[in-house]
Design a protein around this motif. Sequence first.
Motif, PDB file in Angstrom:
ATOM      1  N   ASP A 221      36.648  28.131  35.363  1.00 39.47           N
ATOM      2  CA  ASP A 221      37.843  27.135  35.424  1.00 39.47           C
ATOM      3  C   ASP A 221      39.015  27.929  35.394  1.00 39.47           C
ATOM      4  N   GLU A 222      39.458  28.660  36.312  1.00 47.28           N
ATOM      5  CA  GLU A 222      40.655  29.706  36.250  1.00 47.28           C
ATOM      6  C   GLU A 222      41.409  29.467  37.501  1.00 47.28           C
ATOM      7  N   ASP A 223      42.760  30.108  37.456  1.00 43.67           N
ATOM      8  CA  ASP A 223      43.772  29.740  38.425  1.00 43.67           C
ATOM      9  C   ASP A 223      43.154  30.315  39.776  1.00 43.67           C
ATOM     10  N   LEU A 224      43.523  29.945  40.879  1.00 43.36           N
ATOM     11  CA  LEU A 224      42.949  30.338  41.929  1.00 43.36           C
ATOM     12  C   LEU A 224      44.125  31.130  43.024  1.00 43.36           C
ATOM     13  N   ARG A 225      43.387  31.784  43.911  1.00 45.27           N
ATOM     14  CA  ARG A 225      44.179  32.585  44.689  1.00 45.27           C
ATOM     15  C   ARG A 225      43.437  32.774  46.051  1.00 45.27           C
ATOM     16  N   ASN A 555      44.363  25.657  46.700  1.00 48.37           N
ATOM     17  CA  ASN A 555      44.834  26.488  45.609  1.00 48.37           C
ATOM     18  C   ASN A 555      44.987  25.527  44.299  1.00 48.37           C
ATOM     19  N   ALA A 556      44.826  24.157  44.400  1.00 46.89           N
ATOM     20  CA  ALA A 556      44.964  23.423  43.087  1.00 46.89           C
ATOM     21  C   ALA A 556      43.672  22.954  42.548  1.00 46.89           C
ATOM     22  N   GLY A 557      42.559  23.815  43.288  1.00 46.66           N
ATOM     23  CA  GLY A 557      41.325  23.528  42.902  1.00 46.66           C
ATOM     24  C   GLY A 557      40.527  22.083  43.506  1.00 46.66           C
TER      25      GLY A 557
END
Length: 582
Positions: A221-225, A555-557
């Motif tokens: 559960d972390e920021d995406l790229r 990008n927002a999951g």
Amino acid sequence: MYRSHNCGELRIANTNTTVTLAGWVQKSRDKGFMIWVDLRDRYGITQLIFDEARTDVSVMEAAKSLGREFVIQIKGTVIERESKNNNIPTGAIEVLVSELSILNESQLPPFTIEDNTDGGEDIRMKYRYLDIRRNPVKNSLLFRHKVTQEVRNYLSNLDFCEVETPYLIKSTPEGARDFVVPSRMNPGQFYALPQSPQQFKQLLMVGGMDKYFQIVKCFRDEDLRADRQPEFTQIDCEMSFIDQEDILQVFEGLTRSLLKKFHNLELGNFPRMTFDEAMRTYGNDKPDIRFGMKFGELNAVTQHKDFAVFNNAELVVGIAVPEAASYTRKQIDELIEWVKRPQVGASGMVYVKCESDGSYKSSVDKFYDQTDLAQWAELTGAKAGDLILVLSGPASKTRAQLSALRMELGNRLGLRNPEEFAPLWVVDFPLLEWDEDSARFHAMHHPFTAPKKEDMHLLDTDPAKVRANAYDLVLNGNEIGGGSIRIHDKETQALMFKHLGFTNEQAQEQFGFLMNAFTYGAPPHGGLAFGLDRLVAILSGQETIRDFIAFPKNNAGRDVMIDAPATIDRAQLDELSLAVKV
């Protein structure tokens, strides 16, 4: 039988054969007395022909009603095409249709189902099931399948055993954030989805499985790229009775076999580089070694004049950009603005042009003479015609900024050729890294990584200098795999937890099952995990992983196709003993 052949296999040798095909209408061309339809399935395209002189009237009428993406079945005879299409394998033939059945009609798709579509990324992700019909996405998924099969064959031939491990596990405080799952039968308690099968594969080694692998979903559960998703797939591996060299040889062999299979490349031994060397020379721990522009540290030859920017800097460092001395001031100013963007964060940049006559022209000529600048050129490896770019500031930040600039210039200058492959092992990582926010050390890899034996004495006196028995495999500037030799005795594992800030009680609560297992004869063991999504993308000459995942998140999951995550019914929340503010 819906089809006797697929739409990619008919050739001139099939002429006069009666066939049954099924698929989607790619396009239709109606000339009134004659209609041509391109019929598509996963395997290719076959041209159909409806001719009023040779085709039944009812079939002609049905053909006139066909729209894009209609699902149809036809029966007909293979004939030779008068105007051949050499761009497709079936281009020498067409099928004269005698029977046509419309299996399902289709609305007009929101974008064209073609290689070069008119659909933007958002609309294609919303209608991903249509996007998969396009060759670029379809072929990416097929390529992923082939890579996966090759991996399974390679590892199975080396006696690795594929074992499934649980998805519902216990949350641990180390690493990225967990996705958590409430337990209905245990109110107020939660499972976590695994960030990796790390502890379970170690327990399999304790269990005597010796060589394990699993192609497994993991969750963070972390920021995406572009190269990261909340759920991703690992080729997870572990081995017993080995040392680091054994691991490197096995998985270097796997990588070499993949490059041979899919690119017909015969590579020798992969180069190796320590973490410290990678950071000093390239500014990051996953350097792209397909091109040069190595860092040259310039403190000794810049901090003796009255240029305060350099004198006050912890690090002054530069790179030589090949054949870029011809850059105009406008081009150089654009690079200066690029490094000053918030994403990079530099405060400015100094440049030196290495002229063809051996002289130097710089933005700091007021402070440095030709002798000084010649020393800069020597330390950065600059030649006549090159452009030296210099950044300064805090060491770690400045290295990261120059690394970003180096990669940007590599892209602009066409030095990152996707058809060229340059693997690299990075070894001797720090065991621990200091976190300013929590004011304590964290494991750089994970808390089960073994320290180098020769550095064990530093754990109590200088933990920041302890090196890990860890390694990463880098390909074209991307980490594709990483692993370590594991701790396999309870005492060392307890010492590691102590240095990570755990009390004995906390360590026992979180990881007692693992340390207890170590008391029952745990063998020396270690392993490595490849990121399958990233590996497949790079082998295919790309760095964005989305087209290699059937149903990716944005990008927002979010999965915009099924609109997830979503709220759930109040009754479900109550059943799970969850109170959610609306």
